[in-house]
Write an enzyme that holds these catalytic residues in place. Structure first.
Site, PDB file in Angstrom:
ATOM      1  N   ASP A 166      26.977   1.586 -13.965  1.00 19.55           N
ATOM      2  CA  ASP A 166      26.641   2.697 -13.133  1.00 19.55           C
ATOM      3  C   ASP A 166      27.410   2.026 -11.928  1.00 19.55           C
ATOM      4  OD1 ASP A 166      25.749   4.559 -11.338  1.00 19.55           O
ATOM      5  OD2 ASP A 166      23.734   4.282 -12.012  1.00 19.55           O
ATOM      6  N   CYS A 223       0.786  -1.263   0.223  1.00 21.72           N
ATOM      7  CA  CYS A 223       0.040   0.068  -0.014  1.00 21.72           C
ATOM      8  C   CYS A 223       0.722   1.255  -0.012  1.00 21.72           C
ATOM      9  CB  CYS A 223      -0.999  -0.115   1.165  1.00 21.72           C
ATOM     10  SG  CYS A 223      -0.214   0.288   2.679  1.00 21.72           S
TER      11      CYS A 223
END
Length: 410
Positions: A334, A199
């Protein structure tokens, strides 16, 4: 199998053997690639009739697969991709190399879990953890958890899940399944699970327990756990199974608990399986101990922030440390993720930095106030430390470079 599948398997073995003979690798990838070109369903056909477990997660897959293989060998032959070729090509080769093995323990790359569920139809799937990994290549970690949840929901009822109760992302992904065995496998790295994956609300933590303040998602009660001080694994019935592992660190005790939980679902007595785990001394070079010029090196692999954090938990407090960092294609180009790693635990000890991106790592250590020496390669790093124990921590291709220096030590 069909004549086409048999021919594909023969070509697979030939290609793999040629790869090994020419020193290009162990042949797992090229062999599987050739076999699947000839028979696209070869993986499915080779898996048919076997009792399969898939083991997936961001960290610990290879070691847990090796532990699980050792445990299952108590009851029969086991096909396994023990050197970490964890995509369908590697799985196909592993099965082709062990045609009489009734069991299969397969390490599975996180992004191929759905494909392997369809092809191998596993009896058990073990889910270890999810955390950020290879930022320019890998899916964002919550999106990956959502993909797993959707995949597992589609196959619910067909397999039993062994899952880490301490990782909220794993719990959310696995909670859609009918049969879940929960393991208290721990979670040292919590930066990717501060927010509820269900949520988006904040997750509260109280020691080992965690819960969502909004929707109620919470840590399930584990059936398997590691006893205090890590000397034993406790099973669902409260029985303790002593561990005497050669592999270091809290995380490997958790990996052992997961392996015992998996093996028990195949009918292996944990009391019979646990001693077999102590026979595992290294895993595809991980934790291998090598000697050169009076230096006794222990090799540790760390590919992402969570992995580096666990490696620092494994190293002894006094020996010098060699850190090696590359940024090649399979590492991810990266290197900004190194700023997620806390290096302050290395302060006060001799630290030597090498690898293709050694200057990136040097800057990061300087930010954390850690003294270091930068050298060109692993040979220079070995020469820069005094005789005695040395801890070596490297990311993937840097680790393979170091293994090559020691004749691909396993």
């Amino acid at each position: 199998m069909t004549p086409r599948a048999k021919f594909a398997t023969t070509l697979l073995r030939t290609a793999a053997a040629l790869s090994r003979a020419t020193g290009r690798g162990d042949g797992s990838v090229i062999g599987g690639r050739v076999g699947l070109i000839v028979e696209p369903r070869l993986l499915e056909l080779l898996a048919e009739g076997r009792h399969v477990v898939l083991i997936s997660g961001t960290n610990g897959k290879t070691t847990t697969t090796r532990f699980t293989t050792a445990a299952l060998e108590a009851i029969g032959r086991v096909a396994t991709n023990s050197f970490g070729a964890n995509m369908p090509t590697g799985h196909t080769t592993a099965l082709a190399k062990a045609p009489k093995a009734e069991y299969a323990a397969l390490e599975c790359d996180e992004h191929y879990l759905g494909q392997l569920l369809d092809a191998a139809r596993p009896k058990v799937v073990a889910l270890l953890n999810l955390s950020r990994d290879q930022l320019d290549r890998a899916m964002e970690v919550t999106a990956l958890a959502a993909k797993w949840r959707q995949t597992l929901q589609a196959s619910a009822g067909q397999t039993t899940i062994v899952a880490n109760a301490d990782d909220p992302l794993i719990v959310w992904a696995a909670s859609v399944c009918e049969r879940v065995v929960w393991v208290a496998a721990g979670q040292s790295w919590t930066a990717d699970s501060a927010i509820c994956p269900n949520c988006g609300a904040h997750l509260d933590r109280f020691g080992e327990f965690w819960r969502c303040t909004n929707c109620g998602l919470n840590r399930p009660s584990p059936q398997w756990s590691v006893a205090h001080q890590g000397e034993a694994v406790v099973g669902p019935d409260g029985r303790r199974y002593d561990l005497n592992l050669q592999l270091p660190g809290r995380v490997n005790r958790a990996n052992a608990a997961t392996a015992l939980a998996v093996a028990s679902l195949f009918g292996v007595d944990p009391a019979q399986a646990a001693p077999r785990l102590s026979e595992v001394a290294s895993v595809a070079g991980r934790y291998a101990k090598v000697e050169r010029d009076g230096r006794h090196l222990r090799l540790l692999l760390a590919k992402n922030p969570a992995g580096w954090l666990e490696s620092f938990d494994m190293i002894e407090p006094n020996p010098p440390v060699v850190l090696s960092l590359n940024a090649r294609e399979v590492d991810g180009f990266d290197t900004s993720w190194i700023y997620d790693v806390d290096f302050t635990s290395l302060a006060g000890r001799k630290v030597v930095v090498t690898g293709d991106r050694r200057t990136d790592l040097a800057v990061r250590l300087e930010v954390d106030g850690v003294d270091f020496l930068v050298v060109d390669d692993v040979r220079a790093a070995i020469a820069a430390v005094p005789p005695g124990p040395v801890e070596v921590v490297a990311n993937y291709t840097a680790f393979q470079d170091i293994r090559a220096e020691f004749n691909r030590v396993n």
